[in-house]
Design an enzyme around this catalytic site. Structure first.
Site, PDB file in Angstrom:
ATOM      1  N   ASN A  56      47.891  22.643  53.265  1.00  0.00           N
ATOM      2  CA  ASN A  56      48.036  24.093  53.082  1.00  0.00           C
ATOM      3  C   ASN A  56      49.308  24.384  52.301  1.00  0.00           C
ATOM      4  OD1 ASN A  56      50.302  24.507  55.026  1.00  0.00           O
ATOM      5  ND2 ASN A  56      48.785  23.671  56.431  1.00  0.00           N
TER       6      ASN A  56
ATOM      7  N   PRO B   3      45.133  16.976  67.330  1.00  0.00           N
ATOM      8  CA  PRO B   3      45.729  17.465  68.583  1.00  0.00           C
ATOM      9  C   PRO B   3      46.524  18.742  68.330  1.00  0.00           C
ATOM     10  CG  PRO B   3      46.897  15.523  67.778  1.00  0.00           C
ATOM     11  CD  PRO B   3      45.696  15.698  66.898  1.00  0.00           C
TER      12      PRO B   3
END
Ligand code: PMT
Length: 404
Positions: free
Chosen positions: A210, A306
């Site tokens: 990103n 996670p």
């Protein structure tokens, strides 16, 4: 007399707000600071130098070639004398000169020579403030570490309404004090800050990621360090420059970030997670570059990474303060509140990353600080200013938790 022994060099440029700088001098003197004033020729047309001379109890410099003492190169003397250099009001013209290193009068020459921290209080017409050239110049100055106070929105002398009004003298003096007498309210605390994007590799040349630059996390780490905290940065991939004096652990993937953060979380008093970890990674990582399959569609499977903040939240000690961010494109407050609860955070900083000037890879942000008690909105401001607000909130939350 908090500012006794400090010297403030005040540059006054030719904006109508110059009259307000008289009060800045007066307030600084009352706090014990020595004030040396430099005016541009235009400023001297708006307010008589004698006014500043009387209030600062010293000579006012306007002319580069006026000589104070026989061998005194005045602009160098003043540049060196400053503990902080303030320009208030700062016109579009002086901001442009500062950005591009022009030195054609006493003020711009001295500014170019100074090594002191510089604070500017812009004041101009809204059109001039929002002009691309001015905004670009401000960006250059911010990148160089120049600090800004204001401008505020409101009714302007030209009759327009909008951003461009110089901040009030009290706010300017507060910003000067923050530079000269920085807070040390995080002394004795260990603070871990995460920053930047993670990368999930597909093959040796491709990845999922990103736009996080690291700017937000870096601003927090820098501010925490200056406020006395033993600070550690754990960051993924960043494009911004990391603060030089904060130890840094580099990771690439979310799994690596998870291990780096959870492995150290137990030793920390405050954990602030401004990083943007990828929520998913590829189910399969290919050892060689994937080849095109002659027009056939390619389906790639993603598996969940996670959740680092949730893992830290699960093992939270009562003496710890946990801060997360929420990067949202819709339902900002609702989504952020849900994350606050789910990740067992004390504070979540919600930013709508679709808003101009907010979120990824910009120097500014717009945020809501959300706790169980309520929401505090923060307007468009520099990431550094938001960092200070977040740390103020952390200090407040810790004080309250201690008292309970
Ligand atoms: O780096 P900049 O260019 O300055 O941009 C700043 C920023 C936009 C990245 C920053 O302001 C920001 O919003 N950071 C959080 C980005 C994010 O991942 O938001 P989220 O809503 O998806 O995650 C919520 C919280 O959980 C965050 O604190 C995040 O660090 C954490 N998280 C997310 C996913 C994951 N697998 N584990 C996590 O711990």
């Amino acid at each position: 007399m908090r500012l006794t022994g400090k010297t403030v060099v005040l540059g006054v440029t030719g904006g109508i707000a110059a009259y307000k700088s008289v009060e800045v001098v007066s307030r600084l003197r009352k706090k014990g600071a020595a004030v040396r004033v430099i005016m541009t020729e235009n400023a001297a047309k708006l307010v008589a130098p004698l006014t500043f001379e009387t209030l600062s109890n010293g000579p006012v410099s306007v002319d580069t070639f006026a000589r104070e003492g026989a061998f005194d190169v005045q602009h160098i003397t003043l540049a060196k004398a400053a503990d902080v250099f303030v320009v208030a009001p700062a016109t579009a013209n002086i901001l442009a000169k500062m950005a591009w290193g022009l030195a054609d009068d006493m003020l711009s020459t001295t500014l170019l020579a100074t090594k002191a921290p510089v604070l500017v209080a812009p004041a101009m017409n809204t059109g001039m403030w929002t002009a691309e050239a001015t905004q670009r110049n401000c960006e250059i100055l911010r990148e160089r570490g120049v600090r800004f106070v204001g401008p505020e929105g409101g009714f302007l002398a030209c009759g327009d309404e909008g951003a461009g009004r110089m901040s009030e003298p009290a706010a300017i003096v507060e910003a000067i004090e923050a530079i000269l007498c920085p807070k040390r309210d995080l002394e004795g605390l260990r603070v871990m800050v995460t920053a930047g994007a993670t990368r999930e590799r597909l093959d040796p040349v491709r990845f999922l990621s990103n736009d996080s630059s690291g700017k937000m996390g870096f601003a927090i780490a820098e501010a925490a360090k200056e406020r006395g905290a033993e600070t550690l940065l754990v960051c993924g991939v960043t494009t911004a420059e990391a603060p030089a004096d904060v130890p840094l652990v580099r990771v690439e993937s979310t799994q690596e970030l998870y291990e780096a953060v959870t492995g150290r979380a137990g030793d920390m008093d405050v954990i602030i997670q401004a990083a943007a970890p990828a929520d998913y990674r590829f189910a399969q990582r290919f050892p060689e570059k994937l080849k095109k399959q002659s027009g056939a569609p390619l389906t790639l499977e993603l598996v969940e990474n996670p959740d680092i903040a949730a893992a830290v939240g699960k093992n939270k000690r009562s003496s710890q303060t946990l801060v997360g961010f929420a990067a949202e494109t819709e339902h900002l407050r609702e989504n952020a509140k849900a994350k606050l609860k789910k990740k067992n955070l004390d504070l979540i900083v919600a930013n709508d990353v679709t808003q101009p000037g907010a979120g990824f890879n910009v120097d500014t942000n717009i945020a809501a600080l959300i706790t169980e008690e309520g929401i505090e909105e923060r307007p468009l401001q520099s990431k550094r200013a938001l960092a200070e607000d977040i740390l103020d909130k952390v200090v407040e939350l810790r004080k309250r938790a201690k008292a309970e």
